[in-house]
Enzyme design. Structure first.
Site, PDB file in Angstrom:
ATOM      1  N   PHE A 363      -1.643   6.945   1.227  1.00 54.14           N
ATOM      2  CA  PHE A 363      -2.169   6.001   2.209  1.00 54.14           C
ATOM      3  C   PHE A 363      -1.714   4.572   1.979  1.00 54.14           C
ATOM      4  O   PHE A 363      -1.867   3.723   2.860  1.00 54.14           O
ATOM      5  CB  PHE A 363      -3.700   6.039   2.214  1.00 54.14           C
ATOM      6  CG  PHE A 363      -4.348   5.442   0.988  1.00 54.14           C
ATOM      7  CD1 PHE A 363      -4.546   4.068   0.881  1.00 54.14           C
ATOM      8  CD2 PHE A 363      -4.767   6.243  -0.061  1.00 54.14           C
ATOM      9  CE1 PHE A 363      -5.131   3.512  -0.245  1.00 54.14           C
ATOM     10  CE2 PHE A 363      -5.358   5.698  -1.187  1.00 54.14           C
ATOM     11  CZ  PHE A 363      -5.540   4.327  -1.280  1.00 54.14           C
ATOM     12  N   LYS A 387       4.267  14.979   6.564  1.00 54.96           N
ATOM     13  CA  LYS A 387       2.801  15.009   6.566  1.00 54.96           C
ATOM     14  C   LYS A 387       2.297  13.637   6.128  1.00 54.96           C
ATOM     15  O   LYS A 387       2.283  13.306   4.945  1.00 54.96           O
ATOM     16  CB  LYS A 387       2.245  16.072   5.618  1.00 54.96           C
ATOM     17  CG  LYS A 387       0.755  16.347   5.866  1.00 54.96           C
ATOM     18  CD  LYS A 387       0.007  16.802   4.646  1.00 54.96           C
ATOM     19  CE  LYS A 387      -0.506  15.679   3.803  1.00 54.96           C
ATOM     20  NZ  LYS A 387      -1.566  14.851   4.442  1.00 54.96           N
ATOM     21  N   GLU A 390      -3.870  11.472   5.815  1.00 56.19           N
ATOM     22  CA  GLU A 390      -4.906  11.652   6.834  1.00 56.19           C
ATOM     23  C   GLU A 390      -5.783  10.410   6.977  1.00 56.19           C
ATOM     24  O   GLU A 390      -6.584  10.321   7.910  1.00 56.19           O
ATOM     25  CB  GLU A 390      -5.773  12.870   6.496  1.00 56.19           C
ATOM     26  CG  GLU A 390      -6.521  12.800   5.193  1.00 56.19           C
ATOM     27  CD  GLU A 390      -5.705  13.295   4.001  1.00 56.19           C
ATOM     28  OE1 GLU A 390      -6.313  13.601   2.957  1.00 56.19           O
ATOM     29  OE2 GLU A 390      -4.459  13.361   4.108  1.00 56.19           O
ATOM     30  N   LYS A 391      -5.625   9.434   6.065  1.00 53.32           N
ATOM     31  CA  LYS A 391      -6.428   8.214   6.138  1.00 53.32           C
ATOM     32  C   LYS A 391      -5.834   7.167   7.064  1.00 53.32           C
ATOM     33  O   LYS A 391      -6.551   6.352   7.626  1.00 53.32           O
ATOM     34  CB  LYS A 391      -6.610   7.628   4.735  1.00 53.32           C
ATOM     35  CG  LYS A 391      -7.415   8.519   3.803  1.00 53.32           C
ATOM     36  CD  LYS A 391      -7.541   7.916   2.421  1.00 53.32           C
ATOM     37  CE  LYS A 391      -8.345   8.836   1.497  1.00 53.32           C
ATOM     38  NZ  LYS A 391      -8.435   8.284   0.127  1.00 53.32           N
ATOM     39  N   CYS A 495       1.585   1.240  -5.634  1.00 52.83           N
ATOM     40  CA  CYS A 495       1.982   1.871  -6.892  1.00 52.83           C
ATOM     41  C   CYS A 495       2.643   0.891  -7.848  1.00 52.83           C
ATOM     42  O   CYS A 495       2.740   1.165  -9.045  1.00 52.83           O
ATOM     43  CB  CYS A 495       2.901   3.062  -6.624  1.00 52.83           C
ATOM     44  SG  CYS A 495       4.409   2.635  -5.731  1.00 52.83           S
ATOM     45  N   GLU A 595      -5.715   4.860 -13.358  1.00 57.03           N
ATOM     46  CA  GLU A 595      -5.215   3.956 -12.332  1.00 57.03           C
ATOM     47  C   GLU A 595      -6.394   3.473 -11.486  1.00 57.03           C
ATOM     48  O   GLU A 595      -7.046   4.266 -10.811  1.00 57.03           O
ATOM     49  CB  GLU A 595      -4.186   4.683 -11.458  1.00 57.03           C
ATOM     50  CG  GLU A 595      -3.492   3.809 -10.449  1.00 57.03           C
ATOM     51  CD  GLU A 595      -2.449   4.593  -9.655  1.00 57.03           C
ATOM     52  OE1 GLU A 595      -1.577   3.951  -9.046  1.00 57.03           O
ATOM     53  OE2 GLU A 595      -2.501   5.835  -9.642  1.00 57.03           O
TER      54      GLU A 595
END
Length: 710
Positions: A363, A387, A390-391, A495, A595
């Site tokens: 996301f 894909k 979904e957020k 990241c 993290e």
């Protein structure tokens, strides 16, 4: 006994699979889907029954056509029908596919997928492959009335359609049917795909069902069409600043996923043979369209993800660099040639695409990470299944719309939505050759293990904990600005966020000023013009961040700046976390080991640069690390001894441009080939070696059993 014998005979024939079930925008798309798949298996379908606006039944046409002879006028209708069928060569194959219209979409189911005959060895010999278009039927009728013979008619038809496979006999059959008046133009339409098919015909639908919903449902992209999933289960996409539902993401059904894979597999042969220059031109157009719609993309990212508009623009621009890199792929994909490796023998290498590839996105960068994946993959000649998270899936769908508008052929790029089940399906599907993954450590480890067990190529960027070492001689103002920007930008949800700072020689000269700089950051909704820091993606993520902060406090860390209870006026329900600073952090604390992925800066101390390097090298994550110093000796020692993928010297986030590779090491990356650059091209292609020899064979004295050598 007859049934048993029939089954035995049926099993002797090679298996021909039925087309995968699916959902389609219109009747014609459903028929084309079944027809295309049938041709790939060695059989041809025909319409057995049709109630045009409600149902269509497709059966297998084994190759026969009705012999429509002229019948005596006094013969009864029933007798005429009986004699016509007994004189037919049409095989009664049990195969049957049924398409039904439901809620504006056509749903395909397979009633009987078996066949009682062998596949057709040469599909071009089948009569349906020779049928004429509606326009050609009209021309045949006009030329027949003008007195032309079948060969003359066929010659004129081939002037406009050189690929026409029909023979004079087929023209004669059409003439005979026209004379008898028992054939209409519509019933003689071919079921095979037309080369001149209109692109983007999904846009002809006045208002697709997924847009009619309130809130709208995010569509799948399957075979060049944006279609609403038939799944009854969906996930709400929330605005992190307001908690309002923006859209809903369906959990794609297994049948729809198979349809997407089939569409990608069907598009691959033609796409891989498309010249590289033509693929590049599509990418040139694609990057032009991204620049045109960058404001719309940024606004969508801010609404779904929460990051500020400035950060959202940076997200898109960073992804745009990937598309621009793909525009120059031709020279990077070149192979090597060595002549005369042995007497009269040359050898050379060529890079070829893999086939169907897939990407699974997180996301944190809704535009950049999809653009890390599919532009490079498709420009190399692969087809792709994406894909999105979904957020925040909206940006990926918008980019797909632009890619289709740029000219990407149907089926080259497909999008499916979902969660664990779709990830498992991507890992398990035998037609998917490579998977690119970015996401959390647990999910990345799972995907790598499951997909690599199926023999797929994997590149997997997972968890990160990026460090910065601050030497006593570092420039204070420049270093503080860099630490605050890299630690709190995009709410720490990236990241390469700088989450841990190791101060060599002590924290005292730095702590107060660091807190002062952090307090100056303005926390607000990403759409507000004065906002520096937006909300985190969801309430659940906020709870996880706050939990890790509390574990640090409970185990001895000093909470210098607490942003957990911040309240933003007019956005009281938003999932905001303000800048947070923990000092006196040690390596055994949970907040350091894991993290955090939020606007939290951890401060540690070391007595020497050697100790600081050892702290970083012992951590399990190893994306990047930076050093702030005015000493070239210290910088050189750091870059030599540090064990991370990307090193920054007075640069807080050392992310390379796309012509270099995004590298990580140790558990932060799984796979052999990294993202971007030459490594990215190597990931999406495979090398084929060719050895050739040209000489006069008749003059040779005999066969040689030796290996070619110099």
């Amino acid at each position: 006994m007859m049934d048993i014998e029939s089954c035995t005979e049926l099993n002797e024939f090679p298996q021909m699979l039925p087309p995968p079930p699916g959902t389609f925008v219109d009747r014609e798309e459903l028929i084309q889907h079944v027809g295309d798949f049938a041709v790939s298996q060695g059989y041809v379908v025909t319409i057995k029954q049709s109630k045009r606006d409600r149902v269509v039944v497709l059966g297998c046409d084994r190759g026969g056509v009705y012999r429509n002879r002229r019948k005596p006028a006094d013969e009864s209708s029933a007798e005429r029908t009986r004699r016509r069928k007994t004189g037919s060569r049409l095989t009664n194959c049990p195969f049957e596919a049924v398409g039904k219209k439901d809620d504006g979409l056509w749903i395909l189911t397979i009633k009987n997928g078996t066949h009682n005959h062998e596949p057709i060895k040469d599909i071009s010999e089948h009569p349906s492959a020779r049928r004429f278009t509606e326009r050609e039927i009209v021309l045949i009728k006009e030329m027949t009335e003008a007195g032309l013979k079948p060969r003359q008619i066929l010659k004129r038809l081939r002037q406009n359609n050189p690929d026409l496979l029909s023979t004079p006999k087929h023209v004669y059959n059409v003439k005979a049917k026209l004379r008898q008046g028992n054939m209409t133009v519509r019933n003689f339409k071919p079921l095979r795909p037309q080369k001149s098919a209109v692109r983007n015909n999904y846009l002809a639908v006045t208002e697709p069902s997924w847009r009619q919903r309130n809130p709208p449902r995010v569509p799948n992209l399957i075979g060049g069409r944006f279609v609403d999933s038939q799944s009854f289960v969906s996930i709400d996409v929330l605005n992190p600043a307001t908690q309002q539902v923006i859209s809903q993401v369906p959990l794609t059904t297994n049948e729809e996923f198979k349809a997407a894979v089939f569409a990608a597999k069907r598009a691959f042969p033609l796409w891989r043979n498309t010249p590289i220059a033509a693929r590049q031109r599509i990418m040139f157009k694609f990057q032009e369209l991204i620049r045109r719609d960058i404001d719309k993309l940024a606004m969508n990212i801010t609404a779904e993800h929460g990051k500020t508009l400035k950060d959202a623009h940076g997200d898109v621009l960073r992804g745009l660099e990937e598309v621009e890199h793909a525009c120059g792929l031709a020279t990077l994909q070149m192979g090597e040639f060595v002549s005369n490796v042995s007497n009269g023998i040359d050898t050379y290498s060529i890079r070829e695409p893999l086939g169907v590839c897939a990407g699974i996105c997180p996301f944190d960068f809704p535009a950049m990470i999809p653009l890390w994946m599919f532009p490079l993959a498709v420009t190399c000649g692969n087809t792709f299944i994406l894909k999105p998270s979904e957020k925040d899936p909206g940006a990926a769908v918008m980019l797909a719309e632009l890619a289709v508008e740029a000219g990407l052929p149907n089926g080259v790029l497909n999008i499916v939505h979902g969660s664990n089940e779709i990830v498992n399906a991507i890992c398990d599907d035998d037609d998917i050759k490579a998977i690119s993954f970015v996401g959390p450590n647990v999910a990345g480890t799972y995907v790598y293990a499951r997909a690599s067990a199926k023999g797929k190529r994997i590149q997997s960027n997972v968890g990160a904990k990026n460090h910065a070492v601050v030497m006593p001689d570092a420039s204070m103002d420049a270093t503080l600005n860099a630490l605050v920007a890299a630690g709190f930008g995009a709410a720490g949800q990236k990241c390469m966020a700088l989450s841990t700072v190791v101060f060599v020689g002590g924290l005292n000269p730095w702590e107060d000023k660091l807190v002062e700089h952090a307090k100056a950051i303005k926390v607000n909704a990403g759409t507000e013009p004065d906002s520096d820091l937006g909300p985190v993606i969801s309430k659940q993520v906020k709870e996880q961040i706050c939990k890790l902060i509390q574990t640090g406090v409970d185990t001895g860390a000093n909470l210098v700046l607490d942003g957990r209870n911040i309240v933003v006026p007019e956005y009281e329900h938003g999932s905001f976390v303000g800048p947070t600073i923990l000092s006196n952090v040690t390596t055994n604390m949970e907040c350091y080991k894991e993290e955090v992925f939020g606007p939290v800066l951890l401060c540690m101390q070391a007595d020497s640069i050697e100790e600081a390097i050892n702290i970083i090298n012992r951590h399990k994550y190893s994306n990047g690390a930076s050093i702030f110093t005015t000493s070239g000796v210290a910088a050189r020692k750091f870059q030599t001894e540090i064990e991370v993928g990307q090193v920054g010297i007075n640069v807080p986030i050392s992310v390379p441009l796309p012509f270099s590779s995004f590298t990580s090491c140790k558990p932060s990356f799984a796979g052999d080939l990294n993202f971007d650059g030459k490594a990215g091209i190597q990931f999406y292609t495979q090398v084929k070696m060719v050895t050739q020899q040209w000489k006069d064979l008749p003059g040779s004295s005999g066969a040689s059993l030796l290996m070619p050598s110099s």
